[in-house]
Every structure is written in structure tokens, then in C-alpha cells.
Write an enzyme that holds these catalytic residues in place. Structure first.
Site, PDB file in Angstrom:
ATOM      1  N   CYS A 194       0.842  -1.197   0.000  1.00 57.94           N
ATOM      2  CA  CYS A 194       0.000   0.000   0.000  1.00 57.94           C
ATOM      3  C   CYS A 194       0.887   1.261   0.000  1.00 57.94           C
ATOM      4  O   CYS A 194       1.526   1.558  -1.000  1.00 57.94           O
ATOM      5  CB  CYS A 194      -0.974  -0.035   1.162  1.00 57.94           C
ATOM      6  SG  CYS A 194      -2.377   1.109   0.985  1.00 57.94           S
ATOM      7  N   GLU A 254      -1.483  -9.005   4.775  1.00 56.66           N
ATOM      8  CA  GLU A 254      -1.178  -9.166   6.205  1.00 56.66           C
ATOM      9  C   GLU A 254      -2.427  -9.114   7.080  1.00 56.66           C
ATOM     10  O   GLU A 254      -2.377  -9.502   8.261  1.00 56.66           O
ATOM     11  CB  GLU A 254      -0.177  -8.091   6.657  1.00 56.66           C
ATOM     12  CG  GLU A 254      -0.720  -6.687   6.804  1.00 56.66           C
ATOM     13  CD  GLU A 254      -0.744  -5.876   5.531  1.00 56.66           C
ATOM     14  OE1 GLU A 254      -0.902  -4.636   5.612  1.00 56.66           O
ATOM     15  OE2 GLU A 254      -0.589  -6.477   4.446  1.00 56.66           O
ATOM     16  N   HIS A 276      -3.786  -5.629   1.137  1.00 55.98           N
ATOM     17  CA  HIS A 276      -3.147  -5.954   2.411  1.00 55.98           C
ATOM     18  C   HIS A 276      -3.273  -7.437   2.760  1.00 55.98           C
ATOM     19  O   HIS A 276      -4.137  -7.832   3.557  1.00 55.98           O
ATOM     20  CB  HIS A 276      -3.789  -5.128   3.529  1.00 55.98           C
ATOM     21  CG  HIS A 276      -3.516  -3.670   3.446  1.00 55.98           C
ATOM     22  ND1 HIS A 276      -2.416  -3.084   4.022  1.00 55.98           N
ATOM     23  CD2 HIS A 276      -4.204  -2.674   2.835  1.00 55.98           C
ATOM     24  CE1 HIS A 276      -2.436  -1.781   3.791  1.00 55.98           C
ATOM     25  NE2 HIS A 276      -3.509  -1.511   3.063  1.00 55.98           N
TER      26      HIS A 276
END
Length: 227
Positions: free
Chosen positions: A85, A204, A202
Site C-alpha cells: 500500500c 497481512e 493488504h
């Protein structure tokens, strides 16, 4: 895998990134943006957020920070660098990855899930995915519209440097699946030596069932295995 996570004023995804790395067995440490000693680290991660409040352009101020000069040197030595990002935006601002991230085509901030297709399996980042695998990942950005000129896009395609593409859940790269308007549905790209990876969504944020799924975990398992 010895990993460091760069922290700028305004970054807000560093703890999410640390959790993802820890779950897969890495031992991350936080690196304040004024630090320049990255010795002993295999992977440097630049997480998402709003470094310096996204003033000027997203990532423009962070790209000039002392730590990023050290990150460039780390990459030149063959070290691994992952930018997610805002981290992807910073890497393009520095010229470590080609292209730019423009305002979303809708001119609206996007906060929703998307689907990514693995375009190339590499030892460092995607070895735990199958070629062409489709996985879910959250997106949260206002400037995620990847753009590059046709010559650059053709080179990325021809050299197999497109890492991920926005697709439907069935793996189709449609216009509707490409919420931010990125050129050729590109969601992430590699450097020429495949050691630097930048992507907008994302992964994660989906590494544990308590988060709502583990779709993103193979990326971090791949990183751990690469050590």
C-alpha cells in the site's frame, strides 16, 4: 528470516505486518525512519498507512527519509524489500519500482475486499501459492490506481514482473474486479531481480482465522521459507 519493519509518522499497519511475520516464524523489529543501520536483516518491509499525512503526494516525503537511502542500498546488495500500500507508493516514488500510483478512478477511498490472482510464483514471495491461484485480500487506499506508459507495461508483462492482478473470485481480470482502475488490472509488481515486491492490497490482514481468514498467509509463509 530476519525482518525489519520501517515506521514513519503516519504509518498505521506496522503491527499488522509484525503479526503476519511472527505467525509465519519471522522475528521482525521496528525500524524508526531516522535509522540507517539495516545490517543483519534479510527483509525490509514498508507497511501501509499515511506516511507524513500523504502531503505532497502519497509516499513522496517518506521517499526522501534517511532510512530509505539505506533500504535502497540494502536492495542493491540483493536484500529483500516488500512494500504494501503506502510502501508500494514509496517504492515507486524512489524509482525502485517502475510506474506511479494515481488517485483511484472513482476518486473515492476504497475500503473493501478484493481478489488477486498470482501471476508469477517466485521463491521469495509466492512459493506457497500455486501459479494462477486466486486469494482474497483487503484494500484500503485512495491512491491505488497503478499507471505506467505502454512500453513499461509491455516490459513488465514480457519479463514476467507482474506479481498480482485484480480478478473476480473465479480468476477473471474484468473491469468490475479492478476497483481502482489500475492499468491492465495490475495489483503488484516485482523488481527485475524479483527481490523487491510492491502491492496495494493488504495480505497481512488475512493471516489468522480470527481475522476472518488466512488467504494472505501463504505470502508470509513463502517469505519465511525463503530464509
Amino acid at each position: 528470516m530476519r525482518a525489519g519493519i520501517v515506521v514513519f509518522p503516519g504509518i498505521n499497519r506496522e503491527r499488522d505486518m509484525a503479526i503476519a511475520l511472527e505467525i509465519s516464524g519471522a522475528k521482525p523489529r521496528m525500524i524508526w525512519h531516522r535509522e540507517t543501520d539495516l545490517s543483519g536483516l534479510d527483509l525490509i518491509v514498508i507497511p501501509g498507512g499515511f506516511s507524513y499525512g500523504d502531503y505532497l503526494r502519497c509516499g513522496a516525503m517518506a521517499a526522501q527519509s534517511p532510512v530509505m537511502r539505506a533500504v535502497r542500498e540494502h536492495a542493491a546488495r540483493g536484500g529483500y524489500v516488500l512494500g504494501v500500500c503506502n510502501g508500494f507508493q514509496i517504492l515507486t516514488e524512489m524509482g525502485m519500482l517502475p510506474g506511479v500510483l494515481l488517485r483511484n478512478a472513482s476518486l473515492r477511498f476504497l475500503s473493501m475486499d478484493c481478489y488477486l490472482r498470482v501471476e508469477r510464483v517466485t521463491p521469495a514471495y509466492t512459493s506457497k501459492f500455486a501459479q494462477g491461484a486466486v486469494f482474497r485480500a483487503p484494500m484500503a487506499h485512495g491512491d491505488g490506481n497503478y499507471f505506467a506508459n505502454d512500453a513499461t507495461l509491455d516490459r513488465l508483462e514480457g519479463e514476467g514482473l507482474v506479481a498480482f492482478r485484480y480478478v473476480t473470485p473465479h480468476g477473471e481480470p474484468t473491469l468490475a474486479a479492478n476497483r481502482n482502475g489500475s492499468a491492465r488490472n495490475i495489483a503488484g509488481i516485482y523488481s527485475e531481480n524479483l527481490r523487491v515486491l510492491g502491492l496495494m492490497p493488504h495480505p497481512e490482514d488475512l493471516v489468522d482465522k480470527l481475522m476472518g481468514g488466512t488467504d494472505g498467509k501463504p505470502l508470509f509463509d513463502s517469505i519465511a521459507a525463503a530464509a
